[in-house]
Write a protein that holds these residues in place. Structure first.
Motif, PDB file in Angstrom:
ATOM      1  N   GLN A   1       0.831  -1.210   0.000  1.00  0.00           N
ATOM      2  CA  GLN A   1       0.000   0.000   0.000  1.00  0.00           C
ATOM      3  C   GLN A   1       0.863   1.257   0.000  1.00  0.00           C
ATOM      4  OE1 GLN A   1      -2.703  -1.115  -1.213  1.00  0.00           O
ATOM      5  NE2 GLN A   1      -4.028  -0.012   0.155  1.00  0.00           N
ATOM      6  N   TYR A   2       1.942   1.227   0.756  1.00  0.00           N
ATOM      7  CA  TYR A   2       2.849   2.371   0.818  1.00  0.00           C
ATOM      8  C   TYR A   2       3.476   2.646  -0.549  1.00  0.00           C
ATOM      9  CZ  TYR A   2       6.845   5.217   2.266  1.00  0.00           C
ATOM     10  OH  TYR A   2       7.766   6.221   2.392  1.00  0.00           O
ATOM     11  N   VAL A   3       3.966   1.596  -1.198  1.00  0.00           N
ATOM     12  CA  VAL A   3       4.584   1.768  -2.514  1.00  0.00           C
ATOM     13  C   VAL A   3       3.537   2.197  -3.539  1.00  0.00           C
ATOM     14  CG1 VAL A   3       5.802   0.561  -4.382  1.00  0.00           C
ATOM     15  CG2 VAL A   3       6.490   0.218  -1.998  1.00  0.00           C
ATOM     16  N   ARG A   4       2.340   1.664  -3.459  1.00  0.00           N
ATOM     17  CA  ARG A   4       1.265   2.097  -4.363  1.00  0.00           C
ATOM     18  C   ARG A   4       0.992   3.593  -4.207  1.00  0.00           C
ATOM     19  NH1 ARG A   4      -3.173  -2.767  -3.598  1.00  0.00           N
ATOM     20  NH2 ARG A   4      -2.292  -4.146  -5.189  1.00  0.00           N
ATOM     21  N   LYS A   5       0.945   4.044  -2.964  1.00  0.00           N
ATOM     22  CA  LYS A   5       0.678   5.455  -2.702  1.00  0.00           C
ATOM     23  C   LYS A   5       1.789   6.326  -3.272  1.00  0.00           C
ATOM     24  CE  LYS A   5      -1.562   8.853  -0.776  1.00  0.00           C
ATOM     25  NZ  LYS A   5      -2.909   9.221  -1.173  1.00  0.00           N
ATOM     26  N   LEU A   6       3.042   5.956  -3.002  1.00  0.00           N
ATOM     27  CA  LEU A   6       4.163   6.755  -3.482  1.00  0.00           C
ATOM     28  C   LEU A   6       4.250   6.780  -4.995  1.00  0.00           C
ATOM     29  CD1 LEU A   6       7.056   5.896  -1.035  1.00  0.00           C
ATOM     30  CD2 LEU A   6       5.686   7.946  -1.119  1.00  0.00           C
ATOM     31  N   SER A   7       3.988   5.641  -5.621  1.00  0.00           N
ATOM     32  CA  SER A   7       4.126   5.559  -7.072  1.00  0.00           C
ATOM     33  C   SER A   7       2.906   6.108  -7.800  1.00  0.00           C
ATOM     34  CB  SER A   7       4.362   4.109  -7.497  1.00  0.00           C
ATOM     35  OG  SER A   7       3.201   3.328  -7.283  1.00  0.00           O
ATOM     36  N   GLY A   8       1.787   6.193  -7.094  1.00  0.00           N
ATOM     37  CA  GLY A   8       0.560   6.664  -7.739  1.00  0.00           C
ATOM     38  C   GLY A   8      -0.055   5.606  -8.633  1.00  0.00           C
ATOM     39  N   SER A   9       0.321   4.356  -8.416  1.00  0.00           N
ATOM     40  CA  SER A   9      -0.141   3.271  -9.276  1.00  0.00           C
ATOM     41  C   SER A   9      -0.528   2.074  -8.426  1.00  0.00           C
ATOM     42  CB  SER A   9       0.986   2.874 -10.236  1.00  0.00           C
ATOM     43  OG  SER A   9       0.641   1.721 -10.951  1.00  0.00           O
ATOM     44  N   THR A  10      -1.686   1.503  -8.703  1.00  0.00           N
ATOM     45  CA  THR A  10      -2.073   0.304  -7.976  1.00  0.00           C
ATOM     46  C   THR A  10      -1.495  -0.938  -8.631  1.00  0.00           C
ATOM     47  OG1 THR A  10      -4.131   0.143  -9.217  1.00  0.00           O
ATOM     48  CG2 THR A  10      -4.228   1.266  -7.089  1.00  0.00           C
ATOM     49  N   LYS A  11      -1.225  -0.855  -9.924  1.00  0.00           N
ATOM     50  CA  LYS A  11      -0.597  -1.961 -10.651  1.00  0.00           C
ATOM     51  C   LYS A  11       0.406  -1.350 -11.613  1.00  0.00           C
ATOM     52  CE  LYS A  11      -1.364  -6.266 -12.936  1.00  0.00           C
ATOM     53  NZ  LYS A  11      -0.087  -6.807 -12.583  1.00  0.00           N
ATOM     54  N   PRO A  12       1.690  -1.649 -11.431  1.00  0.00           N
ATOM     55  CA  PRO A  12       2.699  -1.047 -12.299  1.00  0.00           C
ATOM     56  C   PRO A  12       2.667  -1.628 -13.709  1.00  0.00           C
ATOM     57  CG  PRO A  12       3.709  -2.693 -10.911  1.00  0.00           C
ATOM     58  CD  PRO A  12       2.272  -2.567 -10.464  1.00  0.00           C
ATOM     59  N   SER A  13       3.159  -0.877 -14.658  1.00  0.00           N
ATOM     60  CA  SER A  13       3.305  -1.392 -16.016  1.00  0.00           C
ATOM     61  C   SER A  13       4.386  -2.472 -16.010  1.00  0.00           C
ATOM     62  CB  SER A  13       3.711  -0.262 -16.961  1.00  0.00           C
ATOM     63  OG  SER A  13       5.007   0.196 -16.633  1.00  0.00           O
ATOM     64  N   ARG A  14       4.448  -3.232 -17.087  1.00  0.00           N
ATOM     65  CA  ARG A  14       5.480  -4.270 -17.162  1.00  0.00           C
ATOM     66  C   ARG A  14       6.871  -3.669 -17.070  1.00  0.00           C
ATOM     67  NH1 ARG A  14       3.378  -8.819 -21.326  1.00  0.00           N
ATOM     68  NH2 ARG A  14       2.035  -9.830 -19.806  1.00  0.00           N
ATOM     69  N   ALA A  15       7.033  -2.479 -17.620  1.00  0.00           N
ATOM     70  CA  ALA A  15       8.340  -1.817 -17.599  1.00  0.00           C
ATOM     71  C   ALA A  15       8.762  -1.464 -16.175  1.00  0.00           C
ATOM     72  CB  ALA A  15       8.308  -0.559 -18.461  1.00  0.00           C
ATOM     73  N   ASN A  16       7.787  -1.222 -15.299  1.00  0.00           N
ATOM     74  CA  ASN A  16       8.083  -0.808 -13.917  1.00  0.00           C
ATOM     75  C   ASN A  16       7.861  -1.907 -12.892  1.00  0.00           C
ATOM     76  OD1 ASN A  16       8.772   1.827 -14.642  1.00  0.00           O
ATOM     77  ND2 ASN A  16       6.610   2.398 -14.740  1.00  0.00           N
ATOM     78  N   GLU A  17       7.414  -3.052 -13.330  1.00  0.00           N
ATOM     79  CA  GLU A  17       7.034  -4.112 -12.395  1.00  0.00           C
ATOM     80  C   GLU A  17       8.205  -4.565 -11.511  1.00  0.00           C
ATOM     81  OE1 GLU A  17       4.272  -8.076 -12.505  1.00  0.00           O
ATOM     82  OE2 GLU A  17       5.355  -7.536 -14.325  1.00  0.00           O
ATOM     83  N   GLU A  18       9.386  -4.741 -12.082  1.00  0.00           N
ATOM     84  CA  GLU A  18      10.532  -5.195 -11.294  1.00  0.00           C
ATOM     85  C   GLU A  18      10.908  -4.175 -10.223  1.00  0.00           C
ATOM     86  OE1 GLU A  18      15.229  -6.214 -11.915  1.00  0.00           O
ATOM     87  OE2 GLU A  18      13.869  -6.597 -13.586  1.00  0.00           O
ATOM     88  N   ALA A  19      10.950  -2.898 -10.595  1.00  0.00           N
ATOM     89  CA  ALA A  19      11.285  -1.843  -9.629  1.00  0.00           C
ATOM     90  C   ALA A  19      10.217  -1.760  -8.545  1.00  0.00           C
ATOM     91  CB  ALA A  19      11.427  -0.499 -10.340  1.00  0.00           C
ATOM     92  N   PHE A  20       8.963  -1.890  -8.933  1.00  0.00           N
ATOM     93  CA  PHE A  20       7.845  -1.840  -7.993  1.00  0.00           C
ATOM     94  C   PHE A  20       7.955  -2.975  -6.982  1.00  0.00           C
ATOM     95  CE2 PHE A  20       3.456  -2.470  -6.648  1.00  0.00           C
ATOM     96  CZ  PHE A  20       2.943  -1.192  -6.580  1.00  0.00           C
ATOM     97  N   ASP A  21       8.146  -4.205  -7.483  1.00  0.00           N
ATOM     98  CA  ASP A  21       8.245  -5.369  -6.604  1.00  0.00           C
ATOM     99  C   ASP A  21       9.455  -5.275  -5.681  1.00  0.00           C
ATOM    100  OD1 ASP A  21       5.959  -6.387  -7.759  1.00  0.00           O
ATOM    101  OD2 ASP A  21       7.025  -7.777  -9.081  1.00  0.00           O
TER     102      ASP A  21
END
Length: 90
Positions: free
Chosen positions: A26-46
């Motif tokens: 939830q914290y990372v979702r809030k900071l990134s402004g995304s509930t589900k990252p794009s494939r390009a950002n998925e690794e960084a998000f995880d």
């Protein structure tokens, strides 16, 4: 979006890995402004979720208190009562 981040310190039983992970997500979702990252950002998000979860676990392990541990069921009932009062229709 951050409503799901709950206090995790000083509960009996202690916070589970799933609870810590969910709060980190939830914290990372809030900071990134995304509930589900794009494939390009998925690794960084995880990776960010894993790092925040690890930092959270270290924090919870190092915190000390003299207060007695809180009961999850009692705290959930209090939160439900507050919500009922806050969102009650007249």
């Amino acid at each position: 979006m951050c409503r799901n981040i709950r206090t995790l310190h000083n509960f009996e039983p202690v916070a589970t890995r799933d609870e810590v992970h969910d709060a980190a997500l939830q914290y990372v979702r809030k900071l990134s402004g995304s509930t589900k990252p794009s494939r390009a950002n998925e690794e960084a998000f995880d990776r960010a979720v894993d790092e925040v979860a690890a930092a959270t676990e270290r924090l919870l392990e190092s915190l000390v208190t003299s207060a007695p541990p809180k009961d999850r069921e009692v705290e959930a009932a209090k939160a439900k009562a507050r919500a009922a009062k806050r969102y009650a229709t007249v």
